[in-house]
Design a protein around this motif. Structure first.
Motif, PDB file in Angstrom:
ATOM      1  N   ALA A  94      91.587 -13.497  31.447  1.00 29.16           N
ATOM      2  CA  ALA A  94      92.601 -14.525  30.817  1.00 29.16           C
ATOM      3  C   ALA A  94      93.516 -15.342  32.246  1.00 29.16           C
ATOM      4  CB  ALA A  94      93.416 -14.626  29.458  1.00 29.16           C
ATOM      5  N   GLU A  95      93.079 -16.771  32.058  1.00 26.53           N
ATOM      6  CA  GLU A  95      93.413 -17.589  33.822  1.00 26.53           C
ATOM      7  C   GLU A  95      95.192 -18.140  33.970  1.00 26.53           C
ATOM      8  OE1 GLU A  95      92.519 -17.886  36.897  1.00 26.53           O
ATOM      9  OE2 GLU A  95      89.895 -15.799  35.562  1.00 26.53           O
ATOM     10  N   TRP A  96      95.823 -18.473  34.674  1.00 27.91           N
ATOM     11  CA  TRP A  96      97.086 -18.837  34.426  1.00 27.91           C
ATOM     12  C   TRP A  96      97.200 -19.874  33.846  1.00 27.91           C
ATOM     13  CZ3 TRP A  96      99.903 -15.655  36.542  1.00 27.91           C
ATOM     14  CH2 TRP A  96      99.564 -14.757  37.537  1.00 27.91           C
ATOM     15  N   SER A  97      95.828 -20.841  33.384  1.00 31.47           N
ATOM     16  CA  SER A  97      95.826 -22.134  32.493  1.00 31.47           C
ATOM     17  C   SER A  97      95.858 -21.694  30.996  1.00 31.47           C
ATOM     18  CB  SER A  97      94.792 -22.545  32.608  1.00 31.47           C
ATOM     19  OG  SER A  97      93.823 -21.650  32.056  1.00 31.47           O
ATOM     20  N   SER A  98      95.688 -20.167  30.779  1.00 32.16           N
ATOM     21  CA  SER A  98      95.565 -19.063  29.388  1.00 32.16           C
ATOM     22  C   SER A  98      97.818 -19.048  29.100  1.00 32.16           C
ATOM     23  CB  SER A  98      94.741 -18.722  29.232  1.00 32.16           C
ATOM     24  OG  SER A  98      93.539 -18.771  29.441  1.00 32.16           O
ATOM     25  N   VAL A  99      97.807 -18.265  29.977  1.00 23.95           N
ATOM     26  CA  VAL A  99      99.013 -18.041  30.046  1.00 23.95           C
ATOM     27  C   VAL A  99     100.264 -19.068  29.845  1.00 23.95           C
ATOM     28  CG1 VAL A  99     100.891 -17.285  31.526  1.00 23.95           C
ATOM     29  CG2 VAL A  99      98.915 -15.967  31.623  1.00 23.95           C
ATOM     30  N   ALA A 100      99.845 -20.467  30.515  1.00 22.94           N
ATOM     31  CA  ALA A 100     101.046 -21.560  30.279  1.00 22.94           C
ATOM     32  C   ALA A 100     100.510 -22.250  29.006  1.00 22.94           C
ATOM     33  CB  ALA A 100     100.099 -22.965  31.563  1.00 22.94           C
ATOM     34  N   LYS A 114      98.672  -3.506  23.276  1.00 20.02           N
ATOM     35  CA  LYS A 114      99.941  -3.052  22.327  1.00 20.02           C
ATOM     36  C   LYS A 114      99.977  -4.514  21.087  1.00 20.02           C
ATOM     37  CE  LYS A 114     104.765  -1.322  23.085  1.00 20.02           C
ATOM     38  NZ  LYS A 114     106.028  -1.259  23.871  1.00 20.02           N
ATOM     39  N   LEU A 115     100.513  -3.638  19.627  1.00 22.76           N
ATOM     40  CA  LEU A 115     100.949  -5.044  18.774  1.00 22.76           C
ATOM     41  C   LEU A 115     102.034  -4.387  18.573  1.00 22.76           C
ATOM     42  CD1 LEU A 115      97.351  -4.500  17.129  1.00 22.76           C
ATOM     43  CD2 LEU A 115      98.631  -6.126  18.385  1.00 22.76           C
ATOM     44  N   SER A 116     102.391  -5.293  18.067  1.00 33.05           N
ATOM     45  CA  SER A 116     104.307  -5.268  16.940  1.00 33.05           C
ATOM     46  C   SER A 116     104.669  -6.346  16.208  1.00 33.05           C
ATOM     47  CB  SER A 116     105.475  -5.967  18.766  1.00 33.05           C
ATOM     48  OG  SER A 116     104.865  -7.284  18.961  1.00 33.05           O
ATOM     49  N   GLY A 117     106.003  -6.605  15.637  1.00 32.71           N
ATOM     50  CA  GLY A 117     105.822  -7.331  14.516  1.00 32.71           C
ATOM     51  C   GLY A 117     105.750  -9.111  14.931  1.00 32.71           C
ATOM     52  N   ARG A 118     105.869  -9.080  16.117  1.00 31.30           N
ATOM     53  CA  ARG A 118     106.235 -10.203  16.998  1.00 31.30           C
ATOM     54  C   ARG A 118     104.805 -10.974  17.445  1.00 31.30           C
ATOM     55  NH1 ARG A 118     109.955 -11.389  21.456  1.00 31.30           N
ATOM     56  NH2 ARG A 118     109.634 -10.038  22.328  1.00 31.30           N
ATOM     57  N   THR A 119     103.704  -9.956  17.020  1.00 31.81           N
ATOM     58  CA  THR A 119     102.733 -10.640  17.539  1.00 31.81           C
ATOM     59  C   THR A 119     101.897 -11.699  16.834  1.00 31.81           C
ATOM     60  OG1 THR A 119     102.035  -8.463  18.085  1.00 31.81           O
ATOM     61  CG2 THR A 119      99.791 -10.087  17.934  1.00 31.81           C
ATOM     62  N   ARG A 120     101.775 -12.552  16.953  1.00 29.22           N
ATOM     63  CA  ARG A 120     100.364 -13.554  16.012  1.00 29.22           C
ATOM     64  C   ARG A 120      99.793 -14.393  15.996  1.00 29.22           C
ATOM     65  NH1 ARG A 120     104.307 -11.769  13.725  1.00 29.22           N
ATOM     66  NH2 ARG A 120     106.266 -12.948  12.813  1.00 29.22           N
ATOM     67  N   ALA A 121      98.801 -14.132  17.492  1.00 24.18           N
ATOM     68  CA  ALA A 121      97.742 -13.498  17.603  1.00 24.18           C
ATOM     69  C   ALA A 121      97.207 -13.436  18.758  1.00 24.18           C
ATOM     70  CB  ALA A 121      97.031 -15.957  18.246  1.00 24.18           C
ATOM     71  N   VAL A 122      95.538 -12.744  18.806  1.00 25.41           N
ATOM     72  CA  VAL A 122      95.279 -12.271  20.181  1.00 25.41           C
ATOM     73  C   VAL A 122      94.107 -13.226  20.682  1.00 25.41           C
ATOM     74  CG1 VAL A 122      92.988 -10.821  20.467  1.00 25.41           C
ATOM     75  CG2 VAL A 122      94.769 -10.002  19.016  1.00 25.41           C
ATOM     76  N   LEU A 123      94.028 -13.667  21.961  1.00 24.87           N
ATOM     77  CA  LEU A 123      93.482 -14.694  22.727  1.00 24.87           C
ATOM     78  C   LEU A 123      92.441 -14.249  23.777  1.00 24.87           C
ATOM     79  CD1 LEU A 123      95.039 -18.098  24.547  1.00 24.87           C
ATOM     80  CD2 LEU A 123      93.607 -16.016  25.352  1.00 24.87           C
ATOM     81  N   ALA A 124      91.349 -14.359  22.947  1.00 23.91           N
ATOM     82  CA  ALA A 124      90.165 -13.446  23.817  1.00 23.91           C
ATOM     83  C   ALA A 124      89.842 -15.036  24.841  1.00 23.91           C
ATOM     84  CB  ALA A 124      88.875 -13.879  23.179  1.00 23.91           C
ATOM     85  N   ALA A 125      89.463 -14.232  26.423  1.00 27.50           N
ATOM     86  CA  ALA A 125      89.531 -15.724  27.400  1.00 27.50           C
ATOM     87  C   ALA A 125      87.967 -15.155  28.026  1.00 27.50           C
ATOM     88  CB  ALA A 125      90.638 -15.874  28.560  1.00 27.50           C
ATOM     89  N   HIS A 126      87.370 -16.402  27.942  1.00 30.68           N
ATOM     90  CA  HIS A 126      86.330 -16.692  28.538  1.00 30.68           C
ATOM     91  C   HIS A 126      86.036 -17.444  29.898  1.00 30.68           C
ATOM     92  CE1 HIS A 126      83.768 -16.267  24.758  1.00 30.68           C
ATOM     93  NE2 HIS A 126      84.999 -17.026  23.921  1.00 30.68           N
ATOM     94  N   GLY A 145      95.986  -8.473  11.628  1.00 31.08           N
ATOM     95  CA  GLY A 145      96.559  -9.302  10.599  1.00 31.08           C
ATOM     96  C   GLY A 145      96.393 -10.303  11.375  1.00 31.08           C
ATOM     97  N   VAL A 146      96.061 -11.008  12.057  1.00 28.47           N
ATOM     98  CA  VAL A 146      96.073 -12.184  13.077  1.00 28.47           C
ATOM     99  C   VAL A 146      94.870 -12.897  13.978  1.00 28.47           C
ATOM    100  CG1 VAL A 146      99.047 -11.279  13.355  1.00 28.47           C
ATOM    101  CG2 VAL A 146      97.463 -11.657  15.305  1.00 28.47           C
ATOM    102  N   PRO A 147      95.225 -14.400  13.783  1.00 28.98           N
ATOM    103  CA  PRO A 147      93.039 -14.990  13.977  1.00 28.98           C
ATOM    104  C   PRO A 147      93.479 -14.283  15.887  1.00 28.98           C
ATOM    105  CG  PRO A 147      95.627 -16.134  13.824  1.00 28.98           C
ATOM    106  CD  PRO A 147      96.072 -15.032  13.559  1.00 28.98           C
ATOM    107  N   LEU A 148      92.065 -14.582  15.720  1.00 24.62           N
ATOM    108  CA  LEU A 148      91.779 -14.067  17.316  1.00 24.62           C
ATOM    109  C   LEU A 148      91.232 -15.613  17.429  1.00 24.62           C
ATOM    110  CD1 LEU A 148      90.364 -12.979  19.426  1.00 24.62           C
ATOM    111  CD2 LEU A 148      88.002 -12.890  18.031  1.00 24.62           C
ATOM    112  N   VAL A 149      91.825 -16.604  19.050  1.00 23.57           N
ATOM    113  CA  VAL A 149      91.632 -17.599  19.164  1.00 23.57           C
ATOM    114  C   VAL A 149      90.690 -17.847  20.229  1.00 23.57           C
ATOM    115  CG1 VAL A 149      92.864 -19.751  20.294  1.00 23.57           C
ATOM    116  CG2 VAL A 149      93.518 -18.382  17.819  1.00 23.57           C
ATOM    117  N   GLU A 150      90.530 -18.434  20.762  1.00 27.01           N
ATOM    118  CA  GLU A 150      88.663 -17.961  22.187  1.00 27.01           C
ATOM    119  C   GLU A 150      89.242 -18.737  23.225  1.00 27.01           C
ATOM    120  OE1 GLU A 150      85.292 -17.329  21.587  1.00 27.01           O
ATOM    121  OE2 GLU A 150      85.401 -17.174  19.592  1.00 27.01           O
ATOM    122  N   ASP A 151      89.560 -19.137  24.074  1.00 27.03           N
ATOM    123  CA  ASP A 151      89.565 -19.858  25.321  1.00 27.03           C
ATOM    124  C   ASP A 151      88.881 -20.125  26.149  1.00 27.03           C
ATOM    125  OD1 ASP A 151      90.961 -22.173  26.885  1.00 27.03           O
ATOM    126  OD2 ASP A 151      92.307 -20.745  28.535  1.00 27.03           O
ATOM    127  N   GLY A 152      88.730 -21.418  26.931  1.00 29.00           N
ATOM    128  CA  GLY A 152      87.315 -21.892  28.226  1.00 29.00           C
ATOM    129  C   GLY A 152      86.294 -21.244  28.074  1.00 29.00           C
TER     130      GLY A 152
END
Length: 342
Positions: A94-100, A114-126, A145-152
């Motif tokens: 993941a690049e800085w734009s994804s973090v932002a 590391k997952l927690s009760g606050r995890t709401r998504a997983v981000l896969a960065a190309h 039990g959260v969505p996978l989102v892809e960036d870049g």
């Protein structure tokens, strides 16, 4: 540290699309004239046509045009429910734009599995076209039990027959000028197979107004059902992208040729790790003494980009690079690792 002002001009710029745009200009001009004929300059008929064309090219059911790739990711995060106090597990690339974008949504980026009760998504960065480990990331998302989102998402990149961006809930595409398909400014798109998610993105891009749903008239405005933003695509950018889409596969092939020449010339240099991928927004090497190499290349008139990863250095790989320019980059890198001058 050497500044860009210390170089009279770039002998090998990060991006130079003048030749490609010159060749494509008749088609671009015709499309732009259509915008003036329609007399609608934001989120109109041409944007809708581009969405249909990108959906057809990628295999997505829906493609939602927005103002930029950064906005595309932000809107997807909002659409899947990421908000204040949440966490988003990020892939290493993941690049800085994804973090932002994650922080803009009010969430915290987490660079471990590391997952927690606050995890709401997983981000896969190309990152620069490099495919993340989608199988592992899908499992992490499923376990939480959260969505996978892809960036870049680079257009033209596929994994097991599925276009990048469509392995999870949605993908964010950038049409910045140096992208595999570039506009004459900023533009972006959300691709997804989920009607409800597409509907939410359409609403969010237009201040949360309820008329922004698939199949509705794009020039109507209903009441705001949620707090959204103004992130509609300019029609002129959509026109440029539509005109250039027919040449995308040829441009991708030319980028592969550029990357192959880099690999041929740079193989065997100690201290340099070379990439292997199918789609090439950039050619990202793993370099010992990365920052010193970047400065050395700057002195040689080669413009590079430093990604977030500690040893990564991105070299230009746009279709208009000449063999001589590629060889100049490779010669400069070879001199650096032999202890020579730029």
């Amino acid at each position: 540290m050497l500044s860009e002002s210390d170089v009279v001009r770039w002998r090998v710029p990060w991006f130079d699309g003048r030749t490609s745009f010159r060749d494509a200009w008749p088609a671009v001009e015709a499309r732009i004239n259509q915008v003036f004929d329609h007399d609608k300059f934001v989120n109109g008929q041409v944007t809708a046509e581009l969405g249909q064309a990108i959906a057809s090219y990628t295999g997505a059911r829906y493609a939602v045009g927005v103002n930029s790739g950064a906005d595309a990711l932000y809107l997807v995060l909002r659409a899947v429910g990421v908000g204040e106090g949440d966490e988003v597990v990020m892939s290493d690339g993941a690049e800085w734009s994804s973090v932002a974008a994650v922080e803009r949504a009010g969430a915290t980026p987490v660079f471990t599995a590391k997952l927690s009760g606050r995890t709401r998504a997983v981000l896969a960065a190309h990152s620069y076209g490099r495919m993340p480990d989608l199988g592992a990331l899908r499992k992490i998302a499923a376990d939480a039990g959260v969505p996978l989102v892809e960036d870049g998402v680079p257009l033209g990149s596929r994994h097991d027959g599925v276009h990048a961006g469509l392995s999870g809930a949605a993908g964010a595409v950038s049409f910045a000028p140096d992208s595999t398909l570039g506009a004459l400014g900023d533009a972006g798109m959300v691709i997804t197979g989920d009607r409800e998610l597409a509907t939410r993105c359409m609403m969010l891009r237009h201040h949360g107004r309820t008329s922004e749903v698939p199949g509705s008239a794009p020039d109507t405005s209903g009441p705001a059902a949620m707090v959204g933003v103004n992130s509609k695509m300019d029609e002129i950018q959509a026109a440029v992208l539509l005109a250039r889409l027919d040449g995308l596969d040829g441009a991708l092939a030319r980028r592969r040729e550029v990357a192959a020449r880099y690999t041929s010339r740079l193989t065997g240099i100690d201290g340099l790790g070379l990439p292997a991928q199918d789609v090439w927004p950039a050619y990202v090497v793993a370099a010992d003494r990365r920052d010193d190499l970047a400065e050395h290349l700057t002195r040689a008139g080669v413009q590079t980009v430093i990604p977030r990863a500690a040893t990564s250095l991105a070299l230009p790989v746009h279709p208009d690079l000449s063999p001589g320019q590629i060889d100049h980059v490779c010669d400069a890198i070879s001199r650096f690792y032999r202890g020579g001058r730029a």
